[in-house]
Structure formats: structure tokens, C-alpha cells
Design a protein around this motif. Structure first.
Motif, mmCIF file in Angstrom:
data_model
loop_
_atom_site.group_PDB
_atom_site.id
_atom_site.type_symbol
_atom_site.label_atom_id
_atom_site.label_comp_id
_atom_site.label_asym_id
_atom_site.label_seq_id
_atom_site.Cartn_x
_atom_site.Cartn_y
_atom_site.Cartn_z
ATOM 1 N N UNK A 77 0.772 -1.131 -0.065
ATOM 2 C CA UNK A 77 -0.055 0.174 0.026
ATOM 3 C C UNK A 77 0.799 1.085 0.040
ATOM 4 N N UNK A 78 1.972 1.205 0.837
ATOM 5 C CA UNK A 78 2.953 2.432 0.769
ATOM 6 C C UNK A 78 3.494 2.706 -0.762
ATOM 7 N N UNK A 79 3.563 1.645 -1.328
ATOM 8 C CA UNK A 79 4.202 1.622 -3.037
ATOM 9 C C UNK A 79 3.095 2.293 -3.726
ATOM 10 N N UNK A 80 1.653 2.090 -3.332
ATOM 11 C CA UNK A 80 0.766 2.581 -4.295
ATOM 12 C C UNK A 80 0.710 4.068 -4.055
ATOM 13 N N UNK A 81 0.763 4.543 -2.527
ATOM 14 C CA UNK A 81 0.698 6.036 -2.187
ATOM 15 C C UNK A 81 2.164 6.627 -3.217
ATOM 16 N N UNK A 82 2.949 6.258 -2.992
ATOM 17 C CA UNK A 82 4.256 6.866 -3.551
ATOM 18 C C UNK A 82 3.801 6.928 -5.152
ATOM 19 N N UNK A 83 3.628 6.123 -5.897
ATOM 20 C CA UNK A 83 3.209 6.055 -7.126
ATOM 21 C C UNK A 83 2.029 6.831 -7.533
ATOM 22 N N UNK A 84 0.930 6.897 -6.948
ATOM 23 C CA UNK A 84 -0.086 7.900 -7.373
ATOM 24 C C UNK A 84 0.243 9.450 -7.187
ATOM 25 N N UNK A 85 0.838 9.539 -5.995
ATOM 26 C CA UNK A 85 1.428 11.026 -5.754
ATOM 27 C C UNK A 85 2.062 11.606 -7.036
ATOM 28 N N UNK A 86 2.801 10.807 -7.614
ATOM 29 C CA UNK A 86 3.586 11.632 -8.917
ATOM 30 C C UNK A 86 3.019 11.402 -10.340
ATOM 31 N N UNK A 87 1.929 10.674 -10.175
ATOM 32 C CA UNK A 87 0.979 10.408 -11.536
ATOM 33 C C UNK A 87 0.070 11.732 -11.436
ATOM 34 N N UNK A 88 -0.310 12.387 -10.316
ATOM 35 C CA UNK A 88 -1.355 13.323 -10.447
ATOM 36 C C UNK A 88 -0.930 14.383 -11.429
ATOM 37 N N UNK A 89 -0.141 14.986 -11.484
ATOM 38 C CA UNK A 89 0.307 16.181 -12.427
ATOM 39 C C UNK A 89 0.568 15.780 -13.753
ATOM 40 N N UNK A 90 0.893 14.240 -14.190
ATOM 41 C CA UNK A 90 0.675 13.879 -15.387
ATOM 42 C C UNK A 90 -0.522 13.525 -16.242
ATOM 43 N N UNK A 91 -1.578 13.519 -15.292
ATOM 44 C CA UNK A 91 -2.810 13.367 -15.830
ATOM 45 C C UNK A 91 -3.914 14.171 -15.067
ATOM 46 N N UNK A 92 -4.083 15.494 -15.589
ATOM 47 C CA UNK A 92 -5.070 16.376 -14.807
ATOM 48 C C UNK A 92 -6.272 16.207 -15.319
ATOM 49 N N UNK A 93 -6.912 15.035 -14.928
ATOM 50 C CA UNK A 93 -8.210 14.869 -15.216
ATOM 51 C C UNK A 93 -9.062 14.460 -14.223
ATOM 52 N N UNK A 94 -10.345 15.076 -14.041
ATOM 53 C CA UNK A 94 -11.145 14.833 -12.830
ATOM 54 C C UNK A 94 -11.334 13.401 -12.455
#
Length: 419
Positions: A77-94
Motif C-alpha cells: 500500500x505504501x508503494x501505491x501511495x508513492x506512485x499515485x502522488x507523482x502521477x497526479x500532475x501527469x494526468x490532470x483529469x477529474x
């Protein structure tokens, strides 16, 4: 307290880094979403995703831990957190941001439950209360400090998303390198909501209403600040003020609750918080007033969470408290999902004052319901009630269970009464 810090400093340090990452991502998305063209209603859906994921995890993570163990669940779950956080700016979609927030909510809940298990296991019966207090303080300090990172210059647009990802990744090291043998994990089947309502109507209604208040603060505070035209520095101060207020009043109000009818105190605190929200709704254009109102609202709403748990426990036998904790957390989670949605609609239709209008309405409804419940039955004597134990709304099930265990150490004679 020094004994707790000596034995659990690494765990607490890891939890502090987790809270820094979590506190920053919530505020950051609230600022970046509107800048990317998201409407207030779209942002409310995005922010609700976190609480939906948190709610799902509170039901599913215990089973995951029993199947594969604490370490594997924590790492995954910690790996998911770290990965998702850096994906947000790459995909600015609601839609993608909403899915990402669901994953974050699920993962953070699982990480908290796992870390809390280790912390609880490391504590003795004599130090468990101090360990829980240290955990609550670390949570608040982490969220407060995270707001200062919001003003870090971010020329590329990615730095502020990378910082929480790095903080969460680093947090694993002190936790995983310092844990004792993996503790056993047992979960209790929760009471049905009908049973829990029969025990404490105020507990059920209060937890639902507070869920909306907390979600508004944690999920939509930055969205409100952006809509109100606040600068990044002002937004960081505004959001931090909610938790500074909680840090200042969580223990004093708890001390007072052990010495009077908790329903009276719940009513008075809710009225005070609701009044502060009304002042902010009318005079929110004055920043000093806005910060003062946030201090009062945070200082009222966070202790109310612990007060309602304590009040519900006053009418339970110790063996029933564990079942009630899961039910109360579920109801709070449902309220937290709906809170941002209503705030988003209010911001879109009414404008910035709609943020405080919802908080005022929820807290004043809680005060009215507490007053009505006082007409239905008398309160137990102060001598028969359990001690108040502070718990933050952002805590996981294990922390709430630890607070329940501490409360159950006090014998009570009112377990067969209904609140």
C-alpha cells in the motif's frame, strides 16, 4: 512520555513523515485542481474519493493483514501511495484524479492501521495511553507542518507532487527497520447500525455530521481558499489553523468532559464551532477573522470526535466497545464522503461563503440534536463514565481500538442503559 519516545521514536518519526505527505497532497490538489480548470463540483468529487477509499479499507485491510501479514500490506500500500502522488500532475483529469484519491484513501488507511498495530504492540499497559497521545500529537504536527511546504517554489509544476511521494517513501525506512515481531491482528464483527443507534443515537448522528465537517476541512479547505482568492501562503496558514486549534484544545476539553455531562459539553462546543463558522461566512474577506474562525472550528470539531466516542462508550460494557468502534468509524466515513460533495455544490452555487455555511449547519444541527437527547433521558453519573481518550479523525481503526481498551480499564455500571 520519555519512555514512549525512547521505545517508539522510529515508528513515530515514520508516522510523522506519512502525515507530512498526506497533509501536503490534500492541500496541493485543492489548489492545483482549480488551476487546471476543475470546477468546485468536480473538485468535491475528487476529494470525496479519498474518504471513499478510506471507508473501503477500514473494512478490507484487516482481512488482508490476516492473509499476508503486516509487512507485505504496509509495503504494497505504501508503494501505491508513492506512485499515485507523482502521477497526479501527469494526468490532470477529474476522473483520473478521483480514482487516484480512492487509491490514496485506501492505501493511507491500510498504512495507518498497520503502523498503529506496531505502535500499539510496542506499548505496555502502563504506556499505551501515552503512546496514543504521542501518536495524536504527531498526526497534528505532521498536518500543520505540511502546510508550510505548500509555498515551496514549484517552477516545473512537479516538485510539490514529488515531495510528498518522497516523504512517504522515506517514512517506510524507520518503521520497517524498527518494528518488533509482527503483532497478531484480530478484528471484531461490528454492531449493526440499528443496534448501535439503540445504544447511542447521539453517537450515530454526531459521527455522521462530524464526518461532513472533517471532510470539509481536510478535503475542501484549499478549494475554498482558491475560490476566495487567498494566496498560497494564506491558504497554508488557513488550513494549518484548523489543526493548531485542535492541538490547543483537544486535551483541555477532554479533561473537562470527564467532570460533567458530556452531552452539555458536546452541545456547547458544537454551538461555539457553528458560531465561528457563521462569523467566517459573513466576514471571511478579513483574513485575520478567517484564521481565528479556523482556529475555533478546528479546536471544537476535533475534540467532538473523541467526545462522541467517549460518550458512546459510557453506555457500553467493555466487551461491546470494540464492536461499536467499527460502527462509529463506518458512519463517520459515510458522512465524510457526502461532506465534500455538498461543499462543492455550495461553492459552485453560493460561492466561498457556502464552505462555512455547511460547517455551521452541521455543527448547529449537532448542537440541537444533543440538546434534544438531553430531554429524552438523564446522563449517567460522572463516576460511572469512562475516561476521555483523545483520538484524531484521521486515525485508523487500531488507534480507536487502543483508546477503547484504555477506556475499558475503568469499571462502569451503566452498560445496560441507552443513550
Amino acid at each position: 512520555m520519555l519512555e514512549v519516545l525512547k521505545s517508539s521514536w522510529a515508528l513515530l518519526l515514520g508516522l510523522l513523515l506519512l502525515m507530512l505527505g498526506n497533509g501536503l497532497q490534500g492541500s496541493l490538489l485543492g489548489v492545483r485542481g482549480p488551476a487546471a480548470g476543475f470546477s468546485p463540483l468536480e473538485m468535491s468529487v475528487v476529494m470525496s474519493g479519498y474518504f471513499a477509499g478510506f471507508l473501503f479499507a477500514s473494512r478490507m485491510v484487516p482481512g488482508m493483514i490476516r492473509r499476508v501479514g503486516h509487512v507485505r500490506v504496509f509495503a504494497a500500500l505504501g508503494s501505491f501511495v508513492s506512485a499515485v502522488l507523482i502521477l497526479f500532475p501527469a494526468f490532470p483529469d477529474p476522473i483520473l484524479w478521483t480514482l487516484g484519491r480512492v487509491v490514496l484513501g485506501f492505501s493511507f488507511c491500510g498504512v495507518y492501521v498497520t503502523a498503529e498495530s506496531w505502535l500499539n504492540n510496542a506499548a505496555t499497559n502502563e504506556t499505551r495511553g501515552k503512546a496514543l497521545s504521542a501518536y495524536m500529537i504527531v498526526q497534528m504536527i505532521g498536518i500543520i507542518a505540511a502546510q508550510a511546504l505548500l509555498v515551496v517554489p514549484d517552477v516545473s509544476g512537479y516538485l510539490l507532487f514529488i515531495i510528498p511521494s518522497v516523504l512517504v517513501s522515506i517514512s517506510f525506512a524507520p518503521i520497517l527497520l524498527s518494528i518488533q515481531p509482527t503483532p497478531a491482528f484480530d478484528s471484531t464483527k461490528p454492531m449493526t447500525l440499528r443496534q448501535l443507534y439503540g445504544v447511542s443515537p447521539l453517537g450515530i448522528v454526531g459521527m455522521f455530521l462530524l464526518g461532513g465537517v472533517f471532510a470539509a476541512q481536510f478535503g475542501m479547505g484549499a478549494v475554498y481558499g482558491t475560490a476566495a482568492g487567498l494566496t498560497l501562503g494564506q491558504i497554508s496558514i488557513f488550513i494549518a489553523s484548523f489543526y493548531v486549534g485542535a492541538l490547543l484544545l483537544l486535551y483541555p476539553l477532554g479533561w473537562l468532559s470527564d467532570r460533567m455531562d458530556r452531552r452539555v459539553l458536546i452541545m456547547l462546543i458544537a454551538i461555539t464551532g457553528g458560531a465561528a463558522a457563521l462569523v467566517a461566512m459573513l466576514f471571511g474577506h478579513i483574513f485575520v477573522v478567517l484564521v481565528g474562525a479556523a482556529l475555533v472550528i478546528g479546536g471544537c470539531s476535533n475534540p467532538l470526535y473523541s467526545l462522541i466516542i467517549a460518550y458512546t462508550n459510557d453506555f457500553l460494557q467493555p466487551e461491546d466497545m470494540a464492536a461499536s468502534s467499527a460502527g462509529l468509524l463506518f458512519v463517520n466515513g459515510v458522512g465524510a464522503i457526502t461532506g465534500p460533495l455538498i461543499v462543492g455544490y455550495a461553492l459552485q452555487v453560493i460561492g466561498p461563503p457556502g464552505f462555512f455555511m455547511l460547517i455551521a449547519a452541521l455543527l448547529l444541527l449537532l448542537a440541537l440534536y444533543a440538546a434534544w437527547r438531553m430531554t429524552r433521558r438523564r446522563a449517567p453519573s460522572v463516576q460511572d463514565t469512562a475516561h476521555y481518550q483523545p483520538v484524531m479523525p484521521s486515525a485508523g481503526l487500531v488507534a480507536v481500538e487502543a483508546a477503547r481498551e484504555i477506556a475499558s480499564e475503568n469499571p462502569k455500571s451503566t452498560g445496560d442503559q441507552a443513550a
